[in-house]
Design an enzyme around this catalytic site. Structure first.
Site, PDB file in Angstrom:
ATOM      1  CB  ILE A  10     -19.456 -28.792  21.812  1.00 42.01           C
ATOM      2  CG1 ILE A  10     -18.434 -28.587  20.724  1.00 42.01           C
ATOM      3  CG2 ILE A  10     -20.806 -28.731  21.349  1.00 42.01           C
ATOM      4  CD1 ILE A  10     -18.035 -29.790  19.695  1.00 42.01           C
ATOM      5  CB  VAL A  32     -24.009 -32.641  20.254  1.00 39.08           C
ATOM      6  CG1 VAL A  32     -23.611 -33.358  19.353  1.00 39.08           C
ATOM      7  CG2 VAL A  32     -22.911 -31.571  20.482  1.00 39.08           C
ATOM      8  CG  ASP A  33     -28.649 -32.105  15.298  1.00 42.73           C
ATOM      9  OD1 ASP A  33     -29.157 -33.023  14.678  1.00 42.73           O
ATOM     10  OD2 ASP A  33     -28.318 -30.890  14.950  1.00 42.73           O
ATOM     11  N   GLY A 124     -23.442 -41.238  21.064  1.00 46.07           N
ATOM     12  CA  GLY A 124     -24.469 -41.114  21.818  1.00 46.07           C
ATOM     13  C   GLY A 124     -25.677 -42.149  21.225  1.00 46.07           C
ATOM     14  CB  VAL A 125     -28.621 -41.088  19.522  1.00 44.05           C
ATOM     15  CG1 VAL A 125     -29.809 -41.696  18.723  1.00 44.05           C
ATOM     16  CG2 VAL A 125     -29.486 -40.068  20.518  1.00 44.05           C
ATOM     17  CE1 TYR A 126     -28.155 -41.703  14.639  1.00 44.33           C
ATOM     18  CE2 TYR A 126     -26.363 -40.906  13.213  1.00 44.33           C
ATOM     19  CZ  TYR A 126     -27.419 -41.001  13.481  1.00 44.33           C
ATOM     20  OH  TYR A 126     -28.315 -39.936  12.420  1.00 44.33           O
TER      21      TYR A 126
HETATM   22  N1  APR Z   1     -21.420 -30.486  24.237  1.00 40.44           N
HETATM   23  C1  APR Z   1     -20.466 -31.654  23.992  1.00 40.44           C
HETATM   24  N2  APR Z   1     -20.927 -33.035  23.588  1.00 40.44           N
HETATM   25  C2  APR Z   1     -22.329 -33.252  23.864  1.00 40.44           C
HETATM   26  C3  APR Z   1     -23.270 -32.274  24.153  1.00 40.44           C
HETATM   27  C4  APR Z   1     -22.931 -31.149  24.415  1.00 40.44           C
HETATM   28  N3  APR Z   1     -23.615 -29.908  24.464  1.00 40.44           N
HETATM   29  N4  APR Z   1     -24.545 -32.735  24.087  1.00 40.44           N
HETATM   30  C5  APR Z   1     -24.298 -33.967  23.979  1.00 40.44           C
HETATM   31  N5  APR Z   1     -23.089 -34.248  23.874  1.00 40.44           N
HETATM   32  C6  APR Z   1     -22.238 -35.784  23.629  1.00 40.44           C
HETATM   33  C7  APR Z   1     -23.229 -37.116  23.930  1.00 40.44           C
HETATM   34  O1  APR Z   1     -23.064 -37.194  25.421  1.00 40.44           O
HETATM   35  C8  APR Z   1     -22.142 -38.045  23.175  1.00 40.44           C
HETATM   36  O2  APR Z   1     -21.072 -38.431  23.771  1.00 40.44           O
HETATM   37  O3  APR Z   1     -22.210 -35.955  22.244  1.00 40.44           O
HETATM   38  C9  APR Z   1     -21.779 -37.399  21.885  1.00 40.44           C
HETATM   39  C10 APR Z   1     -22.655 -37.579  20.555  1.00 40.44           C
HETATM   40  O4  APR Z   1     -23.973 -38.231  20.940  1.00 40.44           O
HETATM   41  P1  APR Z   1     -25.279 -37.600  19.990  1.00 40.44           P
HETATM   42  O5  APR Z   1     -25.468 -36.041  20.464  1.00 40.44           O
HETATM   43  O6  APR Z   1     -26.665 -38.525  20.595  1.00 40.44           O
HETATM   44  O7  APR Z   1     -24.903 -37.929  18.645  1.00 40.44           O
HETATM   45  P2  APR Z   1     -24.611 -39.221  17.803  1.00 40.44           P
HETATM   46  O8  APR Z   1     -24.693 -40.425  18.660  1.00 40.44           O
HETATM   47  O9  APR Z   1     -23.878 -38.939  16.842  1.00 40.44           O
HETATM   48  O10 APR Z   1     -26.203 -39.325  17.232  1.00 40.44           O
HETATM   49  C11 APR Z   1     -26.632 -38.575  16.190  1.00 40.44           C
HETATM   50  O11 APR Z   1     -28.638 -37.903  17.367  1.00 40.44           O
HETATM   51  O12 APR Z   1     -29.126 -35.873  18.134  1.00 40.44           O
HETATM   52  C12 APR Z   1     -29.486 -36.885  17.102  1.00 40.44           C
HETATM   53  O13 APR Z   1     -29.802 -35.603  15.157  1.00 40.44           O
HETATM   54  C13 APR Z   1     -28.911 -36.317  15.773  1.00 40.44           C
HETATM   55  O14 APR Z   1     -30.040 -38.160  14.875  1.00 40.44           O
HETATM   56  C14 APR Z   1     -28.483 -37.717  15.072  1.00 40.44           C
HETATM   57  C15 APR Z   1     -28.109 -38.345  16.241  1.00 40.44           C
END
Ligand code: APR
Length: 173
Positions: A10, A32-33, A124-126
């Site tokens: 992204i 992704v954060d 992802g993490v959540y």
């Molecule tokens: N581009 C697109 N999608 C991505 C990228 C990227 N560069 N990196 C990771 N993803 C995807 C993951 O594979 C997943 O499918 O983004 C989706 C969301 O995953 P997470 O980033 O883990 O977000 P989330 O599940 O909402 O958890 C949020 O994770 O990074 C921490 O600070 C954030 O505490 C918060 C938690």
């Protein structure tokens, strides 16, 4: 509104805004954060720190969204939203997740943006099951009132995830 499902990073997308799956501190993290903060550069963290806390350590409560510039990103803006942590489905997760997409689209409308890209928020993490999250997300986007971004991308990080989201879009549209 045209919704497209793509596979990619992204942070590379040249759209008006990319959406960040953040945490309530808005001070960065993994996933992704972390990728967005790395690509946007240190000014993004400075901009996030400038967002007022609504309670100790919380700049963006779950289900809400905040907007900053994109700095070193190709995207002009980053819309930070905080998805729900999956807790089995009985803690309003679908409603909270739907609000993330709705609040992000509302901000995009307020800024008169023409294009926006979402990651798979909370998948992802959540720990939100993608099969369920994708249906909630697509339904929420399709229910967005007119006037929002015409071009909506869901940027999945794998083809497998993109297939799940394509199925959801085909079923919900
Ligand atoms: N581009 C697109 N999608 C991505 C990228 C990227 N560069 N990196 C990771 N993803 C995807 C993951 O594979 C997943 O499918 O983004 C989706 C969301 O995953 P997470 O980033 O883990 O977000 P989330 O599940 O909402 O958890 C949020 O994770 O990074 C921490 O600070 C954030 O505490 C918060 C938690």
């Amino acid at each position: 509104m045209d919704i497209q499902i793509i596979t990619g990073d992204i942070t590379s997308l040249d759209v008006d805004a990319i959406v960040n799956a953040a945490n309530p501190t808005l001070l960065g993290g993994g996933g992704v954060d972390g990728a967005i903060h790395r690509a946007a550069g240190p000014r993004l963290l400075q901009a996030c720190r400038a967002i007022p806390e609504v309670s100790p350590g919380v700049r963006c409560p779950t289900r809400e969204a905040r907007i900053t510039l994109g700095f070193d990103l190709p995207a002009q803006y980053v819309i930070h939203t905080v998805g729900p942590v999956w807790n089995g489905g009985g803690s309003r997760e679908p409603d909270l997740l739907a609000r993330c997409y709705r609040q992000s689209m509302t901000l995009a409308m307020e800024y008169d943006l023409a294009s926006i890209a979402f990651p798979a928020i909370s998948c992802g993490v959540y720990g939100y099951p993608p099969e369920q999250a994708s249906r909630v997300a697509v339904r929420s986007l399709l229910d967005t009132p007119n006037g929002g971004p015409e071009r909506v991308l869901i940027c999945c990080f794998s083809d497998a995830m993109a297939d799940i989201w394509r199925n959801a879009l085909n079923d919900e549209a």
